[in-house]
Write an enzyme that holds these catalytic residues in place. Structure first.
Site, short mmCIF file in Angstrom:
data_model
loop_
_atom_site.label_atom_id
_atom_site.label_comp_id
_atom_site.label_asym_id
_atom_site.label_seq_id
_atom_site.Cartn_x
_atom_site.Cartn_y
_atom_site.Cartn_z
N ASP A 14 1.20 -1.13 0.14
CA ASP A 14 0.37 -0.61 -0.08
C ASP A 14 0.73 0.94 -0.16
OD1 ASP A 14 -2.06 2.13 -0.06
OD2 ASP A 14 -2.89 1.01 2.36
N ASP A 108 -2.70 2.31 -6.65
CA ASP A 108 -1.84 2.81 -5.31
C ASP A 108 -1.87 1.40 -3.98
OD1 ASP A 108 -4.61 2.91 -4.08
OD2 ASP A 108 -3.86 4.61 -2.51
N GLU A 109 -2.44 0.43 -4.84
CA GLU A 109 -2.24 -0.98 -3.65
C GLU A 109 -2.28 -2.09 -4.93
OE1 GLU A 109 -5.44 -0.91 -0.43
OE2 GLU A 109 -6.30 -0.16 -1.72
#
Length: 366
Positions: A14, A108-109
């Protein structure tokens, strides 16, 4: 302790305050300052906040007005999604150096299954540490990671030592970890559900574990079985590299509220064109059209209609949207409009790899 459910080595990576961190990296004058990506002190909603802004209680999905009240020194920055996508691709390229089993959740993860990996490294913890180091060196951003036996626990763990940290939950630590956990930390337990659990005397994993599956299903419906199993460390969902897209959408928040359906239709034409473009880019079509309306008092309304055929053309989308818009008389001005297409014609028949149960052995180290 032994259990007959699949044991994997899963990493959840993350990125730390991704959008805001990209802005601070690209514009050094923003480093160390409270910034919000998206919104403004008059309109809109915050998409992301830097850690400096978060100390003032600024967070994503907060109105720009409230964010500015919380932090008078807050700097608003326009989002640059093309740039975020570019950075995200660089990060995913690093992931694929270790495994092909990468399941992105957003820009983003992502989940990574490194049970068997390209480096032949038996330690998922060391792999996560190496990946985070490479992201910092090659991209210039920090990332946090959670490592455990399944996706559920790995995701919870990735939030533990943020920013720029990681946490490993080994097999023998899974049950104590979950039992001590505040119920609000359980992935899949939102604010409303947490409040309901509190009213039922469920504050921690231990409290949840004391409830029978019948009790949980009677109070939480189908989600009850999910809660019953995850608190026991059971979550068999695989890392799926090619996740089936369930919907495509676009929405707009306006600088001035719309008080006429004529103006709304004008804006919806542009939104439908954007949705159509995204559908065609992804080579999909859908049967269900949903109109999203957020009013000036922040109340939210959605209206949907399912067709007997798949559509992707902007004019056909707009025809359905018009019928949804005129269902009710407008009683308040509108600040946001959105259109989503679901019930897509994506292939749902692909066979999944067969799960092979592996007993939980204490020597299975991470």
């Amino acid at each position: 302790m032994e259990s007959n459910f699949p044991i994997r080595k899963i990493i959840h990576v993350d990125m730390d305050a991704f959008y805001a961190s990209v802005e601070q990296m690209d514009f050094p004058e923003l480093k160390g300052k409270p910034i919000a990506v998206g919104g403004s002190e008059k309109r809109g909603v915050v998409s992301a906040a830097s850690y400096e802004a978060r100390t003032f209680g600024v967070k994503s999905a907060m109105s720009g007005i409230q964010a500015k009240r919380n932090c008078p020194e807050l700097i608003f920055v326009n989002p640059r999604f093309d740039r975020y996508k570019e950075i995200s691709k660089q990060i995913r390229k690093i992931f694929f150096d270790y495994t092909d089993l990468v399941e992105p959740l957003s820009l983003d993860e992502a989940y990574l299954d490194v049970t068997i990996n390209k480096k032949g490294n038996p330690s998922a913890s060391l792999i996560a540490e190496e990946i985070r180091g490479r992201i910092l060196k090659e991209v210039g951003l920090t990332a946090s990671a959670g490592i455990s036996i399944n996706k559920f626990i790995a995701k919870i763990a990735s939030d533990y030592n943020k920013p720029n940290g990681q946490k490993t939950v080994n097999p023998e630590d899974v049950l104590p970890f979950l039992e001590d956990l505040d119920i609000r930390k359980f992935y899949g337990v939102g604010k409303v559900t947490a409040e309901k659990m509190y009213q039922l005397g469920i504050y921690t994993g231990t409290d949840l574990k004391l409830k029978s599956i019948d009790y949980l299903e009677s109070h939480f419906g189908k989600s009850g079985a999910y809660y019953y199993h995850v608190v026991r460390g059971i979550h068999t969902s695989e890392v799926k590299p090619n996740r089936i897209r369930k919907s495509l959408a676009a929405e707009r928040t306006f600088s001035e509220n719309l008080s006429s359906e004529i103006f709304m239709l004008e804006k919806l034409v542009h939104i439908s064109e954007e949705v159509s473009k995204r559908l065609k880019t992804n080579k999909v079509a859908g049967k269900t059209v949903t109109l999203k309306i957020k009013y000036s008092d922040f109340t939210l309304q959605t209206r949907s209609k399912s067709l007997h055929y798949f559509i992707s053309d902007a004019d056909l989308i707009m025809d359905t949207v018009k019928s949804l818009l005129i269902q009710e008389e407008l009683t308040n001005s509108v600040r946001l409009l959105g259109i989503s297409i679901s019930n897509l014609n994506t292939d749902k028949t692909g066979k999944k790899p067969e799960d092979k149960s592996i007993s939980m052995q204490l020597q299975f180290r991470f």
